[in-house]
Motif scaffolding. Structure first.
Motif, short mmCIF file in Angstrom:
data_model
loop_
_atom_site.label_atom_id
_atom_site.label_comp_id
_atom_site.label_asym_id
_atom_site.label_seq_id
_atom_site.Cartn_x
_atom_site.Cartn_y
_atom_site.Cartn_z
N ALA A 41 0.89 -1.23 0.01
CA ALA A 41 0.11 -0.05 -0.01
C ALA A 41 1.02 1.19 0.04
O ALA A 41 1.98 1.30 0.33
CB ALA A 41 -0.96 -0.05 1.32
N ILE A 42 0.22 2.42 -0.34
CA ILE A 42 1.08 3.61 -0.71
C ILE A 42 0.80 4.87 0.23
O ILE A 42 -0.75 4.89 0.71
CB ILE A 42 0.98 4.05 -1.95
N THR A 43 1.43 5.52 0.87
CA THR A 43 1.08 6.49 1.54
C THR A 43 2.32 7.72 1.41
O THR A 43 3.37 7.36 0.78
CB THR A 43 1.37 6.37 3.12
N GLY A 44 2.05 8.85 2.08
CA GLY A 44 3.08 10.11 1.91
C GLY A 44 4.02 9.75 3.22
O GLY A 44 4.01 8.93 3.93
N GLY A 45 5.03 10.54 2.94
CA GLY A 45 6.15 10.51 3.82
C GLY A 45 5.33 10.84 5.21
O GLY A 45 4.49 11.83 5.52
N PHE A 46 5.95 10.37 6.50
CA PHE A 46 5.38 10.42 7.83
C PHE A 46 5.97 11.77 8.53
O PHE A 46 6.62 12.28 8.04
CB PHE A 46 5.50 9.17 8.63
N THR A 47 5.00 12.30 9.60
CA THR A 47 5.15 13.12 10.18
C THR A 47 5.74 12.99 11.70
O THR A 47 5.08 12.27 12.50
CB THR A 47 4.26 14.19 10.50
N ASP A 48 6.96 13.47 12.17
CA ASP A 48 7.33 13.64 13.69
C ASP A 48 6.95 14.78 14.11
O ASP A 48 7.53 15.88 13.71
CB ASP A 48 8.71 13.31 14.02
N HIS A 49 5.97 14.94 15.05
CA HIS A 49 5.25 16.03 15.73
C HIS A 49 6.23 16.84 16.65
O HIS A 49 5.81 18.00 17.28
CB HIS A 49 3.97 16.09 16.05
N HIS A 50 7.46 16.30 17.23
CA HIS A 50 8.18 16.68 17.98
C HIS A 50 9.59 16.20 18.11
O HIS A 50 10.10 15.12 18.22
CB HIS A 50 7.52 16.30 19.49
N VAL A 51 10.36 17.31 17.58
CA VAL A 51 11.88 16.93 17.39
C VAL A 51 12.50 18.41 17.53
O VAL A 51 12.11 19.30 17.73
CB VAL A 51 12.11 16.59 15.75
N HIS A 52 13.87 18.09 17.75
CA HIS A 52 14.71 19.30 18.06
C HIS A 52 15.94 19.29 17.38
O HIS A 52 16.92 18.58 17.69
CB HIS A 52 15.08 19.11 19.57
N GLY A 63 17.30 10.77 4.30
CA GLY A 63 17.08 9.09 3.85
C GLY A 63 15.95 8.51 4.55
O GLY A 63 16.10 7.17 4.80
N SER A 64 15.38 9.24 5.30
CA SER A 64 14.31 8.93 6.34
C SER A 64 13.21 8.54 5.71
O SER A 64 12.99 9.01 4.69
CB SER A 64 14.27 9.65 7.55
N ARG A 65 12.07 7.83 6.29
CA ARG A 65 10.69 7.76 5.99
C ARG A 65 9.82 9.14 6.62
O ARG A 65 8.61 8.92 6.39
CB ARG A 65 10.20 6.66 6.53
N LEU A 66 10.58 10.14 7.12
CA LEU A 66 9.89 11.18 7.46
C LEU A 66 9.84 12.18 6.28
O LEU A 66 10.46 12.46 5.54
CB LEU A 66 10.63 11.77 8.66
N GLY A 67 8.35 12.77 5.93
CA GLY A 67 8.20 13.69 5.16
C GLY A 67 8.12 15.07 5.66
O GLY A 67 8.26 16.04 5.01
N ARG A 68 7.97 15.20 6.99
CA ARG A 68 7.60 16.22 7.80
C ARG A 68 8.34 16.42 9.12
O ARG A 68 7.73 15.36 9.82
CB ARG A 68 6.27 16.89 7.68
#
Length: 316
Positions: A41-52, A63-68
């Motif tokens: 199945a297909i999806t857009g890149g994932f979001t991590d809502h809390h980073v520094h 090179g990650s699976r994070l799009g945002r």
């Protein structure tokens, strides 16, 4: 060209993937019955809502699976200059805190990443500076376990100023009663699912109707971890919005999806579509960040199986 099942951020739908200009692109049209189907199945890149981002090697995001990613505490001038290929960066700018409050005394806090609020005028000025620097939300700390916290009046002053600039308030709440207090005062997001104490069921229902929680479950050890997971389980069951977030930069963790955070969210009762909603995947029609959940089907898709969709996936 192949048929594909994709996640649009809310639900699963059917579409078609094709190769165009050397890139695999998703089209929003129902496939014909005779079209071969892509496996997975297909999806857009994932979001991590809390980073520094100032506390990690942020170049690894490419090179990650994070799009945002959403930075919740750093030097706004530094953050405004960061750019990572195919990864969108939003940021809150500096931590807004009471004089001497958390994290003003922490060695890890980058220079320019903390702004102390003394009165309503300094609250309005700080909010204006963050907005001018490109902040898309504000980060306010209320950690009574580590020092002084803002009074109710000053917290409300920040919320009023944030409203004037169209910015949401994300609160770090720690210490007895702080998670309850900051939401009552107008915070729309908690930067950490409450972990100091078990919230009673009535409070869970109130917060489910008025605030979103960013998970950050994996940064804790018991008993805080068990408390946070219990709170999230009941908050999710009450219809509350849980957002995937790791507090990336708070100790060693992958600059990517965090398997420990995913496991903790599953333990808290988020699975399948609920887990994907917490990960808030981006636009699956953006060919720069489209992912293939290669294991199983939509109903059994595991985010940790995700990898970039490539032209090789279209070969029959």
């Amino acid at each position: 060209m192949k048929a594909a099942t994709f996640f649009d951020g809310t639900a699963w739908r059917e579409g078609v993937v094709e190769l165009a200009d050397g890139r695999v692109r998703l089209r929003d049209e129902r496939p014909t019955p005779d079209l071969p189907r892509i496996r997975g199945a297909i999806t857009g890149g994932f979001t991590d809502h809390h980073v520094h981002l100032q506390l990690v090697e942020h170049g690894l995001l490419a090179g990650s699976r994070l799009g945002r990613v959403i930075d919740l505490g750093g030097n706004p001038q530094v953050l405004s200059r960061l750019a990572v290929q195919a990864v969108a960066i939003d940021y809150a700018g500096a931590f807004l805190t009471a004089p001497g409050g958390y994290p003003s005394d922490r060695d890890w806090a980058p220079e320019g990443s903390v702004r102390e609020i003394t009165d309503a005028d300094s609250a309005a000025a700080a909010v204006a500076v963050m907005a001018a620097a490109g902040a898309t939300r504000l980060k306010v700390t209320s950690n009574s376990a580590a020092g002084p916290v803002l009074s109710d009046d000053l917290f409300r002053a920040i919320v009023r100023a944030a409203d004037e600039h169209g910015l949401a308030v994300v609160a770090h709440a720690e210490g007895a009663g702080e998670a309850q207090r900051v939401v009552r005062l107008g915070a729309s997001h908690l930067a950490h699912a409450p972990f100091t104490e078990r919230l009673d069921d009535a409070e869970i229902v109130r917060q489910a109707a008025s605030a979103s929680w960013i998970s950050t479950l994996a940064i804790h050890e018991d008993p805080e971890r068990a408390i946070a997971i219990d709170n999230v389980r009941r908050f999710h069951a009450a219809g509350g919005t849980v957002l995937y977030g790791t507090d990336l930069g708070n100790g060693p963790m992958p600059v990517d999806l965090n398997p420990r955070e995913i496991a903790a969210l599953r333990e808290a009762g988020l699975d399948d579509t609920a887990l994907l909603r917490a990960l808030a995947p981006g636009d699956p029609f953006d060919p720069t960040s489209v992912l293939l959940l290669s294991g199983g089907t939509a109903s059994t898709a595991d985010p940790l199986d995700a990898r970039p969709l490539t032209p090789a996936d279209l070969k029959v």
